[in-house]
Write an enzyme that holds these catalytic residues in place. Structure first.
Site, short mmCIF file in Angstrom:
data_model
loop_
_atom_site.label_atom_id
_atom_site.label_comp_id
_atom_site.label_asym_id
_atom_site.label_seq_id
_atom_site.Cartn_x
_atom_site.Cartn_y
_atom_site.Cartn_z
N LYS A 207 46.99 50.64 52.42
CA LYS A 207 46.85 50.85 50.97
C LYS A 207 45.63 50.10 50.43
O LYS A 207 44.81 50.65 49.70
CB LYS A 207 48.09 50.38 50.22
N ASN A 208 45.52 48.81 50.79
CA ASN A 208 44.48 47.98 50.19
C ASN A 208 43.10 48.21 50.78
O ASN A 208 42.13 47.59 50.37
CB ASN A 208 44.89 46.51 50.26
N ARG B 61 46.35 48.41 38.52
CA ARG B 61 45.19 47.62 38.14
C ARG B 61 44.02 47.82 39.11
O ARG B 61 42.86 47.63 38.76
CB ARG B 61 45.52 46.15 38.05
N CYS C 77 50.27 41.27 35.14
CA CYS C 77 51.11 41.94 36.15
C CYS C 77 52.24 40.99 36.50
O CYS C 77 52.16 39.80 36.23
CB CYS C 77 50.21 42.33 37.30
N ARG D 149 46.13 37.66 36.53
CA ARG D 149 45.15 38.44 37.30
C ARG D 149 43.94 38.90 36.47
O ARG D 149 43.68 40.10 36.34
CB ARG D 149 45.82 39.62 37.99
N ILE E 40 39.86 39.60 35.53
CA ILE E 40 38.77 40.17 36.33
C ILE E 40 37.43 39.52 35.98
O ILE E 40 36.36 40.12 36.13
CB ILE E 40 38.70 41.71 36.18
N ASP F 203 50.75 38.48 50.55
CA ASP F 203 51.51 39.74 50.54
C ASP F 203 52.63 39.76 51.57
O ASP F 203 53.38 40.73 51.64
CB ASP F 203 50.57 40.93 50.75
N ILE G 100 48.18 31.59 45.85
CA ILE G 100 47.28 32.63 45.34
C ILE G 100 47.70 33.12 43.94
O ILE G 100 46.87 33.21 43.04
CB ILE G 100 47.21 33.82 46.32
N ARG H 277 55.05 52.21 45.86
CA ARG H 277 53.63 52.01 45.58
C ARG H 277 52.87 51.61 46.84
O ARG H 277 51.68 51.86 46.97
CB ARG H 277 53.43 50.92 44.53
C1 EPZ Z 1 44.18 42.05 46.28
O1 EPZ Z 1 44.40 41.89 44.88
C2 EPZ Z 1 45.33 42.92 46.80
N1 EPZ Z 1 45.30 44.19 46.11
C3 EPZ Z 1 46.66 42.22 46.54
O2 EPZ Z 1 47.71 42.99 47.12
C4 EPZ Z 1 46.65 40.87 47.23
O3 EPZ Z 1 47.82 40.17 46.90
C5 EPZ Z 1 45.43 40.05 46.76
O4 EPZ Z 1 44.23 40.78 46.96
C6 EPZ Z 1 45.31 38.73 47.49
O5 EPZ Z 1 45.24 38.93 48.86
C7 EPZ Z 1 44.39 45.14 46.52
O6 EPZ Z 1 43.60 44.94 47.42
C8 EPZ Z 1 44.43 46.44 45.80
P1 EPZ Z 1 42.38 38.60 44.08
P2 EPZ Z 1 43.26 41.28 43.94
O7 EPZ Z 1 41.33 39.06 43.13
O8 EPZ Z 1 41.93 41.61 44.48
C9 EPZ Z 1 42.46 35.26 40.65
C10 EPZ Z 1 49.79 44.08 47.26
O9 EPZ Z 1 50.93 43.58 47.30
N2 EPZ Z 1 41.29 35.99 40.07
O10 EPZ Z 1 41.95 38.25 45.45
O11 EPZ Z 1 43.58 41.66 42.56
C11 EPZ Z 1 43.73 36.09 40.64
O12 EPZ Z 1 44.40 36.01 39.41
C12 EPZ Z 1 48.74 43.51 46.27
O13 EPZ Z 1 49.41 45.00 47.99
C13 EPZ Z 1 40.67 35.48 38.96
O14 EPZ Z 1 41.08 34.46 38.41
O15 EPZ Z 1 43.53 39.72 44.13
C14 EPZ Z 1 44.53 35.49 41.79
O16 EPZ Z 1 45.21 34.37 41.36
C15 EPZ Z 1 49.33 42.54 45.31
N3 EPZ Z 1 39.59 36.15 38.46
C16 EPZ Z 1 43.43 35.13 42.78
O17 EPZ Z 1 42.22 35.06 42.04
C17 EPZ Z 1 39.11 37.29 39.05
O18 EPZ Z 1 38.14 37.88 38.54
C18 EPZ Z 1 43.24 36.11 43.93
O19 EPZ Z 1 43.18 37.40 43.38
C19 EPZ Z 1 39.75 37.78 40.18
C20 EPZ Z 1 40.85 37.11 40.70
#
Ligand code: EPZ
Length: 419
Positions: free
Chosen positions: A22-23, A94, A118, A123, A125, A306, A328, A398
């Site tokens: 998926k990811n 998202r 979420c 989370r 960006i 995850d 995380i 999902r």
């Molecule tokens: C990806 O989410 C995955 N989703 C998530 O999988 C996974 O849990 C996550 O990476 C961590 O491995 C997809 O790939 C679609 P991050 P992502 O940006 O990219 C903070 C599942 O179960 N952050 O690496 O959204 C954020 O809040 C899903 O399949 C900021 O503060 O995660 C988090 O605490 C759930 N600012 C941390 O960083 C930003 O601009 C890591 O988030 C971006 C992130």
């Protein structure tokens, strides 16, 4: 709303297979916007999130033909697209924000709904936007949307303040069509990031260093369409391995990639499982009762967040006490209250959960709160005495392709009840 009903206590054994990731599929599907033409993606998982991404692409004027039977999607990308991802779709997934980079890079304009909070955390960006601004995009936030504009993006040196998976992917997709070189420092090293770089390079991009914390991109003027088969899902594979561990079973997950799961394999072995590479897959044999292990979730190659909920379900029936630290996401213990309803003994203090293993769990009606939490409740239900009913399984759909059918084929007493 569908529910899943499990009568626990069955030892699972046999062979199953991992679906496409998926990811990896989500950013790869978004990357088609970088090149006009017909793209073909194979081994695409049949998931709610994938169909949402296809809806997003269709609203932009792409033509997406999905075949569930072949797990294949053909996407026709026109010269000009409507560079907008609407709130109605982004609020349901998202990861739709992954169209921002490709749209800004190829179409010079993108209007994408800001993803809201979420269940597992705020989370934001901000790092995605920081990266795009460094590449010269003019960013405005208005009416709940991000507006990005740029004649042509310019290569830049970008250092993320924290490691972000989709942030790295979004900026990588923007930088491939920028003028000059881009360096991404403190980049995410997840296998899905490497896989996206592989696809971009097949389209004619020049990305190197993916899989390390420093990615270098030499911008090019145009990219071409691609035909690509997506890697297996390491989180689905890991969930199936834990199904063997929690039922004292023996499961071979074909196509599971050992290199993508080293941290989990190490913990399963530490807990007393036998994990081996066999016939192009991973085999896990669970002991009578697992031992306790401590887990700290970290960015790849650390222990994946995850898999935290699934391993917590396993530790709830271990022969000892384990400490699980979630580093995380700030709110990823929603499954704890539901596991407690099944008799688990878990204490939470901020980002740390102490799990005192119990000799048994008892079946109960429980509610899924997010994707991986729902998987942990299904796993606990496989072990519990009596009947467990997991409601709100739209969360599960999902990210897992017909998980109950795969588990049933391995000997579980499990079925989906249509709501
Ligand atoms: C990806 O989410 C995955 N989703 C998530 O999988 C996974 O849990 C996550 O990476 C961590 O491995 C997809 O790939 C679609 P991050 P992502 O940006 O990219 C903070 C599942 O179960 N952050 O690496 O959204 C954020 O809040 C899903 O399949 C900021 O503060 O995660 C988090 O605490 C759930 N600012 C941390 O960083 C930003 O601009 C890591 O988030 C971006 C992130």
């Amino acid at each position: 709303m569908d529910a899943i009903v499990i009568t626990g206590g069955k030892r699972l054994e046999g062979e199953t297979h991992a679906s496409g990731a998926k990811n990896a599929a989500l950013p790869i599907l978004a990357s088609c916007l970088l090149a006009e033409g017909e793209h073909t993606y194979r081994n695409v998982p049949d998931l709610a999130d994938v169909s949402t991404m296809l809806k997003v692409l269709r609203t932009m004027g792409c033509d997406a033909e999905w075949s569930a039977a072949r797990h294949e999607v053909k996407i026709g990308v026109p010269k000009n697209v409507m560079p907008e991802a609407p709130y109605e779709l982004v609020k349901t997934m998202r990861a739709s924000v992954l169209v921002l980079g490709p749209l800004a890079a190829r179409h010079g304009r993108a209007r994408v709904s800001m993803p809201g909070g979420c269940a597992i955390g705020a989370r934001p960006i901000d790092q995605h936007l920081k990266g795009l601004k460094s590449l010269g995009a003019h960013i405005e936030l208005a009416e709940g949307y991000v507006e990005a504009r740029a004649e042509r993006l310019e290569g830049a040196r970008i250092g993320f303040d924290l490691i972000t998976v989709t942030g790295t992917e979004n900026v990588m997709m923007a930088a491939v069509l920028a003028r000059g070189r881009t360096l991404i420092e403190n980049a995410a090293r997840e296998p899905e990031v490497e896989e996206l770089a592989r696809v971009l390079n097949k389209m004619g991009a020049r990305v190197s260093g993916a899989g390390t914390d420093l990615i270098t991109i030499e911008g090019v003027d145009t990219l071409k369409s691609v035909d690509h088969a997506i890697i297996p899902d390491r989180i689905e594979s890991g969930t199936l391995l834990v199904a063997a561990a929690i039922t004292g079973g023996d499961i071979l997950v074909k196509e599971a990639v050992p290199e993508h799961l080293e941290a989990l394999i190490m913990k399963l072995r530490e807990a007393g499982c036998t994990v081996s590479t066999e016939r192009g897959g991973l085999r896990c044999k669970g002991p009578e009762r697992v031992g306790s292990v401590d887990i700290k979730t970290l960015e790849h190659p650390g222990f994946p967040t995850d898999m935290q909920a699934q391993v917590m379900a396993l530790m709830s029936v271990s022969s000892g006490t384990s400490v699980i630290t979630e580093n995380i996401f700030e709110n990823r213990f929603m499954h704890v209250a539901e596991l407690r309803r099944m008799g688990a003994d878990i204490t939470v203090d901020g980002s740390v959960a102490v799990v005192r293993g119990q000799p048994k769990l008892s079946g109960a009606p429980v509610m899924a709160t997010d994707l991986r939490a729902s998987a942990s409740l299904v796993l606990a239900g496989l072990k519990a005495e009596g009947k467990t009913t997991v409601s709100r399984v739209y969360h599960l759909d999902r990210g897992y392709e017909r998980l109950e059918q795969k588990l049933e084929a391995l000997g579980a007493d499990i079925k989906r009840v249509k709501g």
